[in-house]
Design a protein around this motif. Structure first.
Motif: not given
Length: 327
Positions: A130-140, A212-228
């Protein structure tokens, strides 16, 4: 409208084995998988889904002893069609393969590419995710509900970034989201990037409303708390994440992406069989199975002619969806 439907139907074949039975020699010599000088071309920038897939394949194939010293190189441009044109021009080159997927199918349509996937030698479909919907950690936007409220109010003020050109998966997913949310797709402020790696900086810096992107591309940033992570576009939640599906968020749609490998035209039967055999044995290796789990990729293996039939169907389907969306 559900773009996933043909993927699910055609993916029902599950597994197509091409080539000789698997032999557990571990060095690739008896099974004929050694291809000296093999190169994987990535048609977008480093860090994107095609890049991660190609480098994972190369590393896993070498670790499994199937072949050695695979070169991975990037040739970005025009949503992947620059790389596709290069591949088609390498007529008869059995030591070159292109990491590609739904994004290249769409880019052929929207860029009116003179080279198409019908000009290539289909090798195998590998993964679906699946694709994922993500924002930065400081997003409103704290939740997918927050995002949808703002997006519906003023679509132009909430730009969406995607790692593919118009017609690709990261473009089609938010367009289907918009349609389900009652937003005219033509009102969506879509900002294309040449791969998920290029998109990342804009999402982290809140230069787009969401990505909007793939989970595999952003998993590390999500786990690190950089992306929500706000939502996943597939039919079910992704294990290990707490994000709802689009349907759980009230949007009657779902979407999945896929990736695979094609080779130049004009290969001999022996060259084609050897490439398909290598990828088939890679698919069966424990190294690849571990990578599927690590990256959150679903196994969608389909090799040879059935993959070629799938590519033909996808080409027709993407053209139809783009027309239906008025794009």
């Amino acid at each position: 409208m559900r773009l996933r439907t043909p993927l699910a139907l055609l993916g029902a074949a599950l597994l197509v084995l091409v080539g000789p039975p698997l032999l557990a020699t571990g060095d690739g010599s008896d099974t004929g998988t050694q291809i000296p000088g093999l190169r994987f071309m990535v048609p977008n920038t480093p860090g994107g889904g095609y890049d991660i897939t190609a480098r994972t394949m190369a590393r896993n194939a070498e670790d499994a002893g199937l072949t050695h010293n695979i070169e991975v190189f990037n040739l970005p441009g025009a949503g992947g069609t620059v790389g596709l044109t290069r591949l088609v021009g390498e007529h008869g080159n059995g030591k070159l393969a292109l990491s590609m997927g739904l994004g290249v199918v769409g880019a052929v349509h929207t860029n009116k590419s003179p080279s198409t996937l019908a000009d290539t030698t289909p090798i195998a479909r590998l993964t679906e995710e699946p694709d994922i919907v993500v924002v930065g950690k400081d997003s409103p936007y704290r939740t997918i509900g927050d995002l949808l409220t703002a997006w519906k109010k003023n679509p132009a003020a909430v730009p969406v970034g995607g790692g593919s050109s118009p017609g690709g998966p990261d473009h089609l997913a938010p367009m289907l989201m918009a349609q389900a949310a009652g937003i005219a797709p033509k009102a969506v402020n879509y900002v294309p990037f040449d791969g998920g790696g290029e998109l990342l900086a804009s999402v982290l810096g809140n230069k787009v409303g969401f990505g909007v992107s793939g989970l595999g591309e952003y998993r590390d940033q999500i786990e690190a708390g950089e992306l929500r992570l706000l939502a996943v576009t597939g039919p079910k939640r992704v294990p290990g994440t707490d994000a709802p599906t689009l349907r759980e968020a009230g949007l009657d749609t779902e979407f999945t992406n896929w990736r695979g490998i094609v080779a130049p035209p004009g290969l001999s039967d022996a060259e084609r069989t050897k490439l398909i055999g290598l990828i088939t044995e890679l698919h069966a290796s424990k190294e690849w199975k571990e990578s599927l789990e690590k990256n959150g990729w679903d196994d969608a293996f389909l090799a040879g002619e059935p993959f070629g039939d799938f590519l033909d169907e996808q080409d027709r389907r993407v053209g139809t969806v783009l027309k239906e969306l008025g794009l």
